[in-house]
Design a protein around this motif. Sequence first.
Motif, PDB file in Angstrom:
ATOM      1  N   ARG A 245      36.794  39.658  42.872  1.00 31.45           N
ATOM      2  CA  ARG A 245      37.453  40.076  41.688  1.00 31.45           C
ATOM      3  C   ARG A 245      38.134  39.608  41.111  1.00 31.45           C
ATOM      4  NH1 ARG A 245      40.381  40.444  47.670  1.00 31.45           N
ATOM      5  NH2 ARG A 245      41.746  39.018  46.364  1.00 31.45           N
ATOM      6  N   THR A 246      38.054  38.021  40.583  1.00 27.52           N
ATOM      7  CA  THR A 246      38.458  37.402  39.340  1.00 27.52           C
ATOM      8  C   THR A 246      37.444  37.360  38.576  1.00 27.52           C
ATOM      9  OG1 THR A 246      39.185  35.654  40.192  1.00 27.52           O
ATOM     10  CG2 THR A 246      40.913  36.952  40.706  1.00 27.52           C
ATOM     11  N   LEU A 250      34.621  41.812  37.811  1.00 24.24           N
ATOM     12  CA  LEU A 250      35.229  41.856  36.178  1.00 24.24           C
ATOM     13  C   LEU A 250      34.373  41.828  35.162  1.00 24.24           C
ATOM     14  CD1 LEU A 250      38.663  39.312  35.578  1.00 24.24           C
ATOM     15  CD2 LEU A 250      38.949  41.875  36.450  1.00 24.24           C
ATOM     16  N   LEU A 330      40.431  44.802  30.370  1.00 23.97           N
ATOM     17  CA  LEU A 330      41.231  44.317  31.422  1.00 23.97           C
ATOM     18  C   LEU A 330      40.980  43.672  32.224  1.00 23.97           C
ATOM     19  CD1 LEU A 330      39.836  46.587  34.301  1.00 23.97           C
ATOM     20  CD2 LEU A 330      36.979  44.594  34.055  1.00 23.97           C
ATOM     21  N   ARG A 334      44.431  43.402  34.519  1.00 27.46           N
ATOM     22  CA  ARG A 334      44.662  42.451  36.038  1.00 27.46           C
ATOM     23  C   ARG A 334      46.139  41.956  35.881  1.00 27.46           C
ATOM     24  NH1 ARG A 334      40.346  43.338  39.419  1.00 27.46           N
ATOM     25  NH2 ARG A 334      42.028  42.053  40.552  1.00 27.46           N
ATOM     26  N   LEU A 336      45.219  38.814  33.902  1.00 28.21           N
ATOM     27  CA  LEU A 336      44.734  37.579  34.417  1.00 28.21           C
ATOM     28  C   LEU A 336      44.220  36.787  32.848  1.00 28.21           C
ATOM     29  CD1 LEU A 336      42.295  39.168  36.775  1.00 28.21           C
ATOM     30  CD2 LEU A 336      44.024  36.839  37.214  1.00 28.21           C
TER      31      LEU A 336
END
Length: 347
Positions: A245-246, A250, A330, A334, A336
């Motif tokens: 996910r990270t 991405l 993005l 998220r 991040l």
Amino acid sequence: MPVPGTGDGQAQNVPEDGAVQVAVVGAGRMGRGIAIAFAAVGSTVTLVDAKPRDAAGLATLRAAALAEIAADLAFLVDLGLIDPSGAGAALARVAFAGRDEARDALGSAAIVFEGVPETIAAKRDAFAFICAHAGPDCIIASTTSTIDPDELAPLITGPERFLNAHWLNPAYLMPLVELAPASGTAAPVVERLKQVLQAAGKVPIVCRNAPGYIVPRIQALAMNEAARIVEEGIASAEDVDLAVRTGFGLRFAVLGLLEFIDWGGGDILYHASHFLSDKIDAGRFAAPQVVARNMEGNRRGLRDGEGFYDYRGMDTDSYRAQRLGDFVALLRLRGLVPPFASGAAVT
């Protein structure tokens, strides 16, 4: 090959006259998702259950299918993707027909999608039913993710109008539809279905009729490798999924896999593949010949001006900036983005 991200394959707006009459044979999750995808952009859709059922069984399925479609549309309202009146209008454009009621719906449909279980026997029965009622100019598309269209084409009366259209779940949200013509599919049929899907906001691509098409083939390898990492005790399921996910997910939401090879350099993949082949499994990690050929021809990607894509003559600085800008957007979505502006020391 065009440079990635310059407009090819982008979904178009729905034209005012873009509505088509669609039927979907198979009232399961995929069929319901396809029904929403078309009904939400103005097309009338009949969801057809081709199995022989008694009245009670048919009524139960009808109620369940329409209730799920209504719930999914309500979910889209909650997300702000459609307003309540639009959701109500979309639901009103979806009809349900049992086997004995489907003749008119199939006869008037411009496109019929088959979405029954993944067995040749189930497909044979469904296509016999469709071909008995659909008009001679109706496009017939399977949604199989596994069966070669050339195995299914002989089941169709007028096989030149047949191809596969592999949707991804949830069909009403996922943009991609993988079109795989059979050997005898007429080119105008492929082009027409592409136009209809683009008008519905989808991103259709065309690939050769090979097992697994594109996405299922790639994701099967990735999912199996993720499972092996857990099986071998390398990392927990939670950490594998967090890494995807990270990290993995991405990057590849912004750069395609082949574009990413060009971005970093095909030589990196070449040497990494040799290392992993030697240390883990030669069969799973061997680099394909195209990677070696690109290296030998000094086509390692962006820095050479050529790789899987041709970058010669383009403004590579602008291209990089656009891709990194998309990546930052993005990250922001998220939550991040690294704390660059905080001024605080990392302790």
